[in-house]
Design an enzyme around this catalytic site. Structure first.
Site, short mmCIF file in Angstrom:
data_model
loop_
_atom_site.label_atom_id
_atom_site.label_comp_id
_atom_site.label_asym_id
_atom_site.label_seq_id
_atom_site.Cartn_x
_atom_site.Cartn_y
_atom_site.Cartn_z
N SER A 216 0.84 -1.20 0.00
CA SER A 216 0.00 0.00 0.00
C SER A 216 0.87 1.24 0.00
CB SER A 216 -0.91 0.00 1.23
OG SER A 216 -0.12 0.28 2.37
N LYS A 217 0.21 2.38 -0.07
CA LYS A 217 0.90 3.67 -0.19
C LYS A 217 2.01 3.87 0.83
CE LYS A 217 -1.89 6.96 -2.69
NZ LYS A 217 -3.32 6.67 -2.68
N ARG A 218 1.78 3.37 2.04
CA ARG A 218 2.80 3.65 3.05
C ARG A 218 4.12 2.93 2.78
NH1 ARG A 218 2.83 -0.47 7.09
NH2 ARG A 218 1.21 -1.94 6.49
#
Ligand code: GLU
Length: 455
Positions: A216-218
């Site tokens: 995911s984005k993180r």
């Protein structure tokens, strides 16, 4: 290599919902559907699943299409679910008429309110299907109850439209993310009710980040668009995504898309989640950069150079072409060229560098007069080389014995620093060839003069 079965009746599809840009994990699923269809000589369909009117956005559809094109995933047909309401209506009506679905009055929280939905009449049975990757999968559907398949005849929901579309589009192989495996039993029940043949299923293990959670984005960039912006080559991203969970069974790692089409097989997919390793991606990209021809490489590097660099006094396309390998040695993606420029690792190729004169002094013998004498001597030796023959090799021949006698560091340090004005740079002999006789001697003389000022 195992021989591919040609089967031009194979139809696969990629069915993204336009609720965001194309995620690299979805691109990987699309890739496997694409490779499988192309490898068999079958058909690959793109289906935009935009039944969720609130979350679906035209801009995301456009961005998904652009990413598909950039990756080279050509499709034979494209559909939008939002344009197929009439088809779904027909099938819904059929199910209602046959008693496999019914309109149910729902109690709504607010007092007195009632609304209707269309529910599927669950035959409550055990469903078993053969998954190409997972093997046999069995679910008891009883606990699903009579699940909702449409809000009303004009607003069918995901499970229902997927089944109708796969039937209408003749999809033979449903290759999709493992997160859909629990949806499959519902879809099989609907298939059986409308008399659709069961496609072959292959649920692809998810793409995981290094901490084993879903990417995911993180963890960093997730959309294909971002990878494009960072200067990864589409063929490299495709190669890397193919290796996530698949390998050809030997140690070959670098593939063109055509080679992948020839070699890919679902049978060689791993069952476990596939770890997205950014260093590996960089390495794969570097291998593909090395396969570019000079013109392609030149164009990709030039487009990353700022106006500031392009307007330096000695900038020319010819000079840039002579330093392509110097640059590619230092980058793994084209955005790195921008960083090189920011760190001052490029400007000296296109202008006389400026620096403090004492930086020209070799640390073990920091005498300006000695350093100046060495530079004068180097200028003298280089003067004897013909300008047309000013190659790295000839430069080396001209000064190597002298440097050997006087001390390599004593001679080569000021020579190198005079050429680039930096503590670190490529080999000074290589720099001399890049700059040519006239500019090399100019820079050496400039350095000798600045040493005079501090002696
Ligand atoms: N639209 C679904 C998704 O974006 C895919 C459905 C399917 O492949 O069956 O996850």
């Amino acid at each position: 290599m195992e021989k591919k079965k040609q089967n031009n009746t194979v139809v696969t599809r990629f069915a993204p919902s336009p609720t965001g840009n194309l995620h690299v994990g979805s691109a990987r699923t699309a890739l496997f559907s694409f490779l499988y269809a192309r490898g068999c000589g079958g058909k690959f369909i793109l289906r935009i699943e935009d039944t969720d009117k609130e979350r679906s956005k035209k801009e995301f559809e456009e961005s998904i299409l652009a990413s598909m094109e950039w990756l080279g995933f050509s499709y034979d047909e494209m559909y939008r679910q939002s344009e197929r309401t009439e088809i779904y209506k027909k099938y819904l009506q059929k199910l209602i008429d046959s008693g496999s679905a019914y309109i149910s009055k729902e109690e709504v929280k607010q007092e007195g309110d009632r609304s209707e939905v269309i529910r599927f009449k669950n035959p409550n049975k055990t469903v078993t299907f053969a998954d190409e990757i997972r093997g046999e999968v069995t679910f008891d559907t009883t606990e699903l109850g009579d699940f909702v398949i449409a809000k009303d005849v004009k607003n069918p929901l995901y499970h229902f439209v997927v089944v109708v579309d796969d039937l209408e589009m003749g999809v033979t192989h449903v290759i999709r993310g493992e997160d859909h495996i629990s949806n499959t039993p519902r879809q099989i029940l609907i298939q059986e009710a409308i008399g659709a043949p069961r496609p072959t299923y292959a649920h692809i293990p998810l793409t995981l980040a290094a901490d084993r959670s879903k990417l995911s984005k993180r963890h960093g960039a997730v959309s294909v668009e971002e990878y494009k912006k960072m200067g990864y080559l589409p063929e490299a991203l495709v190669n890397f995504l193919a290796l996530l969970g698949w390998n050809p069974g030997n140690d070959k790692e670098i593939f063109s898309i055509d080679e992948l089409i020839k070699e890919f097989s679902l049978k060689k997919m791993q069952k476990g989640g596939a770890m997205f390793n950014f260093d590996k991606l960089d390495w794969v990209n570097k291998q593909h950069i090395a396969r570019l021809d000079t013109e392609e490489l030149f164009a990709k590097i030039k487009e990353r150079l700022s106006e500031e660099i392009l307007s330096l006094p000695q900038y020319s396309d010819e000079r840039l072409k002579t330093i392509l390998s110097v640059i590619t040695e230092r980058i793994s993606k084209f955005a790195d060229v921008e960083n090189m420029a920011k760190e001052g690792e490029l400007s000296y190729f296109f202008e006389q560098p400026t620096y403090e004169a004492d930086k020209l002094l070799w640390k073990k013998n920091p005498d300006p007069l000695v350093a100046k004498q060495h530079l004068d001597k180097v200028v003298e030796f280089l003067g004897s080389i013909d300008a047309d023959d000013f190659t790295q090799e000839n430069v080396k021949k001209a000064i190597w014995d002298y440097a050997g006698e006087e001390g390599r560091g004593d001679v080569l340090w000021p020579t190198r620093f005079a050429l680039c004005g930096r503590d670190r740079s490529p080999d000074p002999l290589a720099l001399a060839e890049i700059f040519g006789k006239e500019e090399t001697i100019k820079r050496l003389n400039f350095a000798a003069r600045s040493l005079e000022d501090i002696s």
